[in-house]
Design an enzyme around this catalytic site. Structure first.
Site, PDB file in Angstrom:
ATOM      1  N   ASP A   1       0.885  -0.876   0.173  1.00 14.43           N
ATOM      2  CA  ASP A   1       0.159  -0.085  -0.278  1.00 14.43           C
ATOM      3  C   ASP A   1       0.264   1.213  -0.206  1.00 14.43           C
ATOM      4  OD1 ASP A   1      -1.876   1.912   0.450  1.00 14.43           O
ATOM      5  OD2 ASP A   1      -2.517   1.596   2.140  1.00 14.43           O
TER       6      ASP A   1
ATOM      7  N   ASP B   1      28.366   9.870 -59.055  1.00 11.21           N
ATOM      8  CA  ASP B   1      27.654  11.053 -58.780  1.00 11.21           C
ATOM      9  C   ASP B   1      28.154  11.319 -60.408  1.00 11.21           C
ATOM     10  OD1 ASP B   1      25.930  13.169 -58.762  1.00 11.21           O
ATOM     11  OD2 ASP B   1      26.468  13.681 -57.262  1.00 11.21           O
TER      12      ASP B   1
ATOM     13  N   CYS C   1      22.185   4.250 -48.937  1.00  2.86           N
ATOM     14  CA  CYS C   1      23.694   5.142 -48.415  1.00  2.86           C
ATOM     15  C   CYS C   1      23.216   5.643 -48.336  1.00  2.86           C
ATOM     16  CB  CYS C   1      24.726   5.562 -50.009  1.00  2.86           C
ATOM     17  SG  CYS C   1      26.186   6.992 -49.553  1.00  2.86           S
TER      18      CYS C   1
ATOM     19  N   LYS D   1      24.505   1.859 -55.907  1.00  3.28           N
ATOM     20  CA  LYS D   1      23.838   2.697 -54.717  1.00  3.28           C
ATOM     21  C   LYS D   1      22.986   3.887 -54.834  1.00  3.28           C
ATOM     22  CE  LYS D   1      27.910   5.960 -52.145  1.00  3.28           C
ATOM     23  NZ  LYS D   1      29.083   6.179 -52.873  1.00  3.28           N
ATOM     24  N   TRP D   2      22.324   3.399 -53.656  1.00  4.04           N
ATOM     25  CA  TRP D   2      21.158   4.445 -53.730  1.00  4.04           C
ATOM     26  C   TRP D   2      21.677   5.253 -52.780  1.00  4.04           C
ATOM     27  CZ3 TRP D   2      15.909   3.038 -55.691  1.00  4.04           C
ATOM     28  CH2 TRP D   2      14.985   4.201 -54.654  1.00  4.04           C
ATOM     29  N   ASP D   3      22.132   6.577 -52.790  1.00  2.00           N
ATOM     30  CA  ASP D   3      22.325   7.729 -51.883  1.00  2.00           C
ATOM     31  C   ASP D   3      20.962   8.691 -51.504  1.00  2.00           C
ATOM     32  OD1 ASP D   3      24.253   9.045 -50.567  1.00  2.00           O
ATOM     33  OD2 ASP D   3      25.541   9.428 -51.834  1.00  2.00           O
ATOM     34  N   MET D   4      21.568   9.706 -50.005  1.00  2.00           N
ATOM     35  CA  MET D   4      20.706   9.919 -49.701  1.00  2.00           C
ATOM     36  C   MET D   4      20.873  11.326 -48.930  1.00  2.00           C
ATOM     37  SD  MET D   4      18.187  11.028 -46.747  1.00  2.00           S
ATOM     38  CE  MET D   4      16.025  11.243 -46.760  1.00  2.00           C
ATOM     39  N   ASN D   5      21.230  12.168 -49.534  1.00  2.00           N
ATOM     40  CA  ASN D   5      22.222  13.359 -48.772  1.00  2.00           C
ATOM     41  C   ASN D   5      21.452  14.610 -48.663  1.00  2.00           C
ATOM     42  OD1 ASN D   5      24.621  11.964 -49.601  1.00  2.00           O
ATOM     43  ND2 ASN D   5      23.734  12.424 -51.551  1.00  2.00           N
TER      44      ASN D   5
ATOM     45  N   ASP E   1      30.873   8.485 -45.139  1.00  2.00           N
ATOM     46  CA  ASP E   1      31.614   9.192 -46.251  1.00  2.00           C
ATOM     47  C   ASP E   1      32.697   9.183 -45.981  1.00  2.00           C
ATOM     48  OD1 ASP E   1      29.563   9.018 -47.888  1.00  2.00           O
ATOM     49  OD2 ASP E   1      29.261  11.350 -47.527  1.00  2.00           O
TER      50      ASP E   1
END
Length: 723
Positions: A53, A364, A523, A473-477, A545
């Site tokens: 309690d 790129d 990536c 290579k699939w990038d996202m910056n 990187d």
């Protein structure tokens, strides 16, 4: 049966040969957590719940003042009626109230595992599932807690589904995937934190009263925080001790947190980050949360990592790549940047082929009017000034040399200076009345919109349908800003972040299914979205990187807590290093890169004759030992210290390889014997350089002498054949 229910004692017992997990039902209504850890042959409730309690406690059963939801170890939180600790869910009704009352209703146990709608998950393999249904009868709401027990791993995956059964909508404001109350707080909290080019830094700190939390609201899982946490005993090391690890299979905003509450228990909670989330649930509609991998180890952090490595390599990445050798690649980025010509690329490819490289990757700068990073994202047609005969012709010539051909895309982005943006400015993420914030002179496409998803599937599909591309290579910056969807009503705008991730998954799932032989590498400026959600579609990730060998020892060491080396892209680059300006020996750069998914990222035309000879030797060595380096067991032997010295071991049934990196050279170096720890004790191992033979027990217990090294950033290599 791996999952059983004791009707008399009201216990669920999830058990395999390594772990047990026990759930109790209290008062016929509330799910309590009773045990998680080493396997129990049976469970009969010896660890009774404490009933006191307590002052300030609220009591759902007024006559029983020893029963309070705020003191019970729960399997899911409650809302607005007594559990004041961090919550695993929150629902708002049409009246604006945040009160619910979910009670245990029934359960289902079945073999196998259901796919999660629209979401990646660990595949089923000798899996048994427990679904527990709870119902709020006042509001006609349903919550289903899902537990998937893996027979051959010390692993349970957890998720939840929330469903509205009535004709008026409710708003899911917090959609947690996992909550777990452990009845102690003397743990160390383990997380992987960092920044772009400085990912996966290991942090270890003692739990303390209050809430310790990591999260991302950037639109991605982020390089700042891996969607992972572990609780370990203070004495746990790489080699011994208990670890409770939790990893979120999701690629967007997340929260992972632990609360040490007033009575000394620790509540773990993981899910989609609630501040950037809300979901409108209309009648008979459900919301499925991403899953969390729960991993128990009694063999320290290496034991934890071995489980993650085996599980992810076998049952998370696309099945066709599980045992497929990865090619040695040459990537053009640090050699060429945007300065490309077909003639120069073909010359590099011929040189690469002579050295024994197997995959040529055009990074790129090959498309649109892309001469720097200010234009052309979204215009995925080749630049005919750089590639007069077109991309397919270049790819065909390179493949005729006997090389595979790979290409770089950044599909989720659009440049203001692009034909795509001029035609569809509304396709970029934005909200009315506010400017679009640029990052690296680029905007983010609104993947929550189906027409944008379809565009990407069509554009990338056309390139891949040529049959000349073996690798992407699939990038996202950049991270997300001005997140909204102009097609959704006002009361659904906070769905946009999650809808973006669902749209991303749809695009990737479609493309990887349509082109199953293409090797996709994930990536996001390196490790910005290195998470198990992406790994479910792309079997490897560009780790960082930052390609400096010294930095990479720490980064790859940190990521190895969760991912095997074959999932970590690692390249030999030129010196001075382009990120930090450091000079490191060519051999060191190579051994650190071989400790990941091996490749080169430098200008072959500018290499010395000595470097070219070394490259050929390295490539020949890697090919001879590729099975060991890509599919062998990986163990950390020495964490990077203040001088960045570190060591790790690869082993399989035929051989073992130990790589020691000294970091910064030191004066008056102490005697250092490095123990291999994990070789087969009863086996004999022959050193391939000296031909001396040693027992595994000797190498494990007595260790090898690390020589004094009078130079910074050197490596020492020990290779043994198992006799």
């Amino acid at each position: 049966m791996p999952i059983s229910f004791d009707q008399k004692q009201q216990f669920f017992h999830l058990k395999n040969h390594e772990i047990s997990y026990v759930i109790g039902i209290e008062k016929g209504k509330y799910l309590t957590h009773r045990y998680f850890g080493k396997a129990l042959s049976s469970y009969h409730g010896c660890n009774e719940l404490q009933r006191i309690d307590r002052g300030f406690a609220t009591n759902p059963i007024p006559a029983d003042r020893t029963f309070s939801l705020n003191a019970l170890p729960m399997e899911t939180s409650t809302q607005g009626n007594g559990d004041h600790r961090i919550a695993n869910y929150q629902i708002r009704n049409q009246k604006g109230h945040n009160v619910t009352d979910f009670h245990f209703q029934d359960f289902d146990i079945y073999n196998g595992k259901k796919e999660l709608t629209g979401l990646p998950s660990v595949r089923s393999a000798k899996t048994t599932t427990l679904e527990i249904r709870l119902v709020d009868s006042i509001q006609q709401l349903e919550m289903i807690l899902v537990y998937n027990l893996y027979e051959d791993f010390p692993v349970i995956t957890r998720s939840a589904r929330y469903r509205n059964l009535k004709d008026t909508p409710v708003y899911l404001e917090n959609a947690g995937s996992l909550m777990l109350d452990l009845p102690r707080w003397n743990f160390d909290l383990i997380t992987l934190n960092g920044a772009h080019t400085n990912e996966a830094t290991l942090h270890r700190q003692a739990l303390h009263p209050g809430i310790q939390k990591i999260e991302s609201s950037r639109g991605t899982s982020s390089p700042q925080h891996q969607p992972f946490l572990a609780l370990a005993n203070p004495e746990t090391t790489e080699f011994t001790g208990e670890v409770f690890a939790f990893h979120f299979v999701y690629s967007g905003n997340f929260t992972a947190q632990v609360e040490v509450e007033q009575y000394g228990s620790s509540r773990v909670q993981i899910g989609i980050q609630p501040e950037t989330f809300e979901w409108k649930l209309t009648q008979d509609h459900s919301f499925q949360t991403p899953e969390v991998v729960m991993n128990y180890s009694e063999d320290g952090f290496n034991g934890m990592s071995q489980t993650f490595h085996r599980l992810y390599q076998t049952y998370l990445i696309p099945e066709q790549f599980s045992q497929q050798e990865r090619p040695i690649l040459l990537n053009t980025w640090e050699a060429n940047y945007f300065d490309l010509s077909a003639e120069a690329l073909l010359t590099q490819a011929r040189q690469a082929k002579e050295l024994g490289i197997e995959l040529f990757v055009l990074d790129d700068g090959w498309f649109g009017k892309r001469n720097d990073d200010t234009s052309s994202l979204g215009d995925w047609s080749e630049n005919r000034e750089k590639l007069p005969q077109g991309l397919s012709s270049l790819a065909r010539e390179i493949r005729q040399m006997g090389l595979k051909f790979g290409i770089w895309f950044e599909p989720e982005m659009v440049s203001k200076e692009s034909e795509l943006f001029r035609q569809h400015p509304d396709w970029a993420l934005h909200v009315s009345d506010y400017p679009m914030t640029e990052g690296r002179r680029q905007l983010v496409l609104d993947l929550s919109r189906k027409e944008v998803q379809d565009y990407l599937i069509d554009q990338l599909g056309k390139q891949l349908a040529s049959g000349q591309i073996d690798y992407v290579k699939w990038d996202m910056n950049r991270h997300l800003t001005e997140v909204g969807n102009t097609l959704l009503p006002a009361d659904q705008q906070k769905e946009s972040h999650h809808r973006y991730v669902l749209g991303l998954y749809r695009v990737i799932k479609t493309l990887t299914a349509d082109f199953p032989t293409v090797l996709f590498e994930n990536c996001s400026s390196g490790g910005g979205r290195f998470d198990p959600g992406m790994m479910a579609y792309m079997p490897q990730t560009w780790t960082s990187d930052n390609s400096d060998a010294l930095c990479r020892t720490k980064i790859q060491y940190g990521y190895s807590y969760l991912y095997p080396p074959i999932m970590m892209g690692a390249h030999v680059s030129d010196v001075p290093n382009h990120q930090v300006g450091r000079l490191t020996p060519f051999s060191t750069r190579s051994w650190i890169a071989m400790s990941g998914n091996f490749g080169y990222e430098l200008d072959l035309m500018k290499q010395s004759a000595d470097n070219l000879r070394s490259m050929q030797e390295q490539i020949n060595f890697y090919k001879a030992h590729r099975q060991l380096l890509q599919f062998g067991e990986f163990y950390r032997l020495q964490a990077p210290d203040t001088q960045f010295a570190s060591a790790w071991l690869f082993k399989n049934d035929q051989e073992a390889l130990l790589i020691y990196s000294n970091g910064l050279a030191q004066p008056a170096v102490p005697i250092h014997y490095l123990k291999t720890v994990y070789l087969d004790s009863d086996a004999i191992y022959q050193d391939t350089e000296t031909e001396n033979c040693y027992s595994g027990a000797e190498l494990n217990q007595a260790g090898i002498l690390i020589p004094r090294i009078k130079q910074d950033f050197e490596t020492a290599l020990y290779h043994w054949k198992k006799l």
